[in-house]
Motif scaffolding. Structure first.
Motif, PDB file in Angstrom:
ATOM      1  N   ARG A   1      76.025 -23.270 -75.671  1.00  0.00           N
ATOM      2  CA  ARG A   1      75.820 -24.713 -75.430  1.00  0.00           C
ATOM      3  C   ARG A   1      76.592 -25.186 -74.211  1.00  0.00           C
ATOM      4  O   ARG A   1      76.140 -26.080 -73.501  1.00  0.00           O
ATOM      5  N   GLN A   2      77.745 -24.594 -73.944  1.00  0.00           N
ATOM      6  CA  GLN A   2      78.503 -24.960 -72.747  1.00  0.00           C
ATOM      7  C   GLN A   2      77.764 -24.524 -71.493  1.00  0.00           C
ATOM      8  O   GLN A   2      77.691 -25.276 -70.520  1.00  0.00           O
TER       9      GLN A   2
ATOM     10  N   ARG B   1      74.896 -26.906 -71.014  1.00  0.00           N
ATOM     11  CA  ARG B   1      75.363 -28.243 -70.624  1.00  0.00           C
ATOM     12  C   ARG B   1      75.716 -28.295 -69.143  1.00  0.00           C
ATOM     13  O   ARG B   1      75.259 -29.174 -68.417  1.00  0.00           O
ATOM     14  N   TYR B   2      76.524 -27.351 -68.675  1.00  0.00           N
ATOM     15  CA  TYR B   2      76.986 -27.403 -67.291  1.00  0.00           C
ATOM     16  C   TYR B   2      75.896 -26.967 -66.309  1.00  0.00           C
ATOM     17  O   TYR B   2      75.829 -27.482 -65.198  1.00  0.00           O
TER      18      TYR B   2
ATOM     19  N   HIS C   1      72.759 -27.681 -66.758  1.00  0.00           N
ATOM     20  CA  HIS C   1      71.936 -28.890 -66.673  1.00  0.00           C
ATOM     21  C   HIS C   1      72.561 -29.909 -65.718  1.00  0.00           C
ATOM     22  O   HIS C   1      71.866 -30.514 -64.897  1.00  0.00           O
ATOM     23  N   ARG C   2      73.867 -30.091 -65.815  1.00  0.00           N
ATOM     24  CA  ARG C   2      74.555 -31.049 -64.935  1.00  0.00           C
ATOM     25  C   ARG C   2      74.449 -30.639 -63.475  1.00  0.00           C
ATOM     26  O   ARG C   2      74.250 -31.479 -62.592  1.00  0.00           O
TER      27      ARG C   2
ATOM     28  N   SER D   1      78.641 -37.026 -63.466  1.00  0.00           N
ATOM     29  CA  SER D   1      78.887 -36.922 -64.884  1.00  0.00           C
ATOM     30  C   SER D   1      80.318 -37.341 -65.205  1.00  0.00           C
ATOM     31  O   SER D   1      81.244 -36.928 -64.523  1.00  0.00           O
TER      32      SER D   1
END
Length: 70
Positions: A31-32, A35-36, A38-39, A67
């Protein structure tokens, strides 16, 4: 160094890295990585194609990452 910057630098050195390779190298959970990644994609820093791997589009600058959490 922010997590986004760590991932960005990893993709510079390993543009075809899979999520599993990123997880192992950086010691992150899936998930990390998502998440990153995607950012970075949202900020226009990288583009990731599942067939071709990642491509760095422009230099990473933390102040360009809008972000609130890095």
């Amino acid at each position: 160094m922010t997590h986004c910057e760590k991932l960005y630098n990893f993709f510079i050195e390993h543009p075809k890295a899979s999520a599993d390779e990123v997880m192992e190298s950086l010691g992150w959970e899936r998930r990390q990585v998502s998440r990153y990644k995607h950012r970075l994609k949202r900020g226009g820093f990288i583009d990731v194609d599942p067939r071709d791997g990642g491509q760095v589009l422009r230099p990473y600058r933390a102040e360009d990452d809008t972000s609130p959490i890095h």
